[in-house]
Design an enzyme around this catalytic site. Structure first.
Site, PDB file in Angstrom:
ATOM      1  NE  ARG A  28     -16.415  30.053   0.308  1.00  0.00           N
ATOM      2  CZ  ARG A  28     -15.294  30.645   0.716  1.00  0.00           C
ATOM      3  NH1 ARG A  28     -14.222  29.925   0.987  1.00  0.00           N
ATOM      4  NH2 ARG A  28     -15.239  31.958   0.804  1.00  0.00           N
ATOM      5  CE  LYS A  39      -2.317   8.226  11.170  1.00  0.00           C
ATOM      6  NZ  LYS A  39      -1.273   8.496  12.185  1.00  0.00           N
ATOM      7  CE  LYS A  79      -0.168   0.367   9.893  1.00  0.00           C
ATOM      8  NZ  LYS A  79      -0.651   1.767   9.990  1.00  0.00           N
ATOM      9  CD  GLU A  84       3.088  -1.705  12.056  1.00  0.00           C
ATOM     10  OE1 GLU A  84       2.695  -2.191  13.128  1.00  0.00           O
ATOM     11  OE2 GLU A  84       2.475  -0.816  11.426  1.00  0.00           O
ATOM     12  CG  ASP A 122       4.560   0.924  14.235  1.00  0.00           C
ATOM     13  OD1 ASP A 122       4.225   2.048  13.809  1.00  0.00           O
ATOM     14  OD2 ASP A 122       3.996   0.355  15.180  1.00  0.00           O
TER      15      ASP A 122
END
Length: 284
Positions: free
Chosen positions: A100, A135, A167, A200, A222
């Site tokens: 598994r 992510k 950012k 950014e 962005d």
């Protein structure tokens, strides 16, 4: 596998073993003799790009160093139903304990690789590269990043430690683009670090601010529209790398790439995944 990835992989495998086996595979222990040996195969049951064979071998040898691993396919190969990725033989208890863990890892990695390959295909003929993001499934980032590469994509930073990415929140809290970039350079110099700097931008005017501050290694556009992206690429004029990010889908991917950006980062490569179906069964 990159050498720097191995510590992450080893730690993840240890966690997988603790999570699944705990103080023992009592089902196998109660009905499988300790000295019983056998052979299993990893069978693909769906079309896609396979990934995780190297990790499977590490898992198997971690549980039992005497396992005999017969590799048939390579990570990154395209597969169809009925293809066999590998055979493994050894103690049945060890094979059953690994089953598994191996499947969970390979099914997800193959799902990531398969989805990445779809995005890469959409950019065929263009110089633009598709990038992953942070992510990822917590704790499994190294496997997600490896799978993206097997699917033909490229990796963005691994984490917060191997690139400076200024950012919107960093810029706002720092007091603007110039202060953020200046602070980044001073920090790197003070700590004797050599990390790339990406910044950014949210408007075309922000690009002027970046270069007024001395420039960076890469500028990220962005949530720009395709038309804004085209104008932004012209404005940068090759002075640094360019990247598009934010809300770009498979349907709009090529439209953005045709604007001339060097990279497009897509969170969906790793956070909207359908695992590839496969099984590990006894064989002769």
């Amino acid at each position: 596998m990159k050498p720097e990835y191995r510590p992450f992989v080893d730690e993840l495998i240890e966690l997988c073993i603790k999570e699944d086996i705990g103080d023992g595979d009592h089902t196998s222990l109660c009905c499988i003799p300790a000295d019983e040996h056998g052979r299993m195969r990893l069978l693909c049951k769906q079309e896609g790009v396979i990934a995780g064979i190297e990790i499977a071998q590490i898992v198997l040898h971690r549980l039992d160093p005497e396992m005999h691993f017969e590799q048939v396919l390579q990570d990154g190969n395209r597969v169809k139903p009925g293809d066999v990725a590998f055979y493994v033989s050894g103690r049945l208890r060890s094979l059953l304990q690994a089953e598994r863990i191996v499947l969970n890892i390979m099914q997800r990695m193959s799902g990531v690789a398969t989805q990445t390959a779809v995005y890469v295909k959409r950019l065929e003929g263009l110089h633009t590269k598709v990038l992953d993001t942070r992510k990822t499934t917590p704790g499994m980032r190294v496997l997600d990043k490896m799978a993206v590469k097997f699917g033909g994509g490229e990796n963005h930073r691994m984490g917060l430690f191997d690139m400076i990415l200024l950012k919107d929140n960093h810029i706002d809290f720092a007091g603007g683009i110039r202060k953020a970039i200046t602070g980044a350079r001073e920090y790197l110099k003070a700590h004797d670090k050599n990390l790339p700097i990406e910044c950014e931008v949210r408007t075309l005017e922000d690009i002027d601010e970046v270069f007024a501050a001395g420039g960076v290694d890469r500028i990220m556009f962005d949530n720009f529209t395709p038309e804004m992206t085209r104008r932004a690429v012209e404005k940068v004029a090759g002075r640094c790398e360019t990247e598009s990010s934010g809300g770009i889908t498979l349907e709009t991917l090529r439209q953005y790439a045709e604007c001339g950006v060097d990279f497009i980062s897509v969170g969906a490569l790793t956070h909207q995944i359908r695992p590839i179906n496969m099984s590990q069964k006894a064989c002769k």
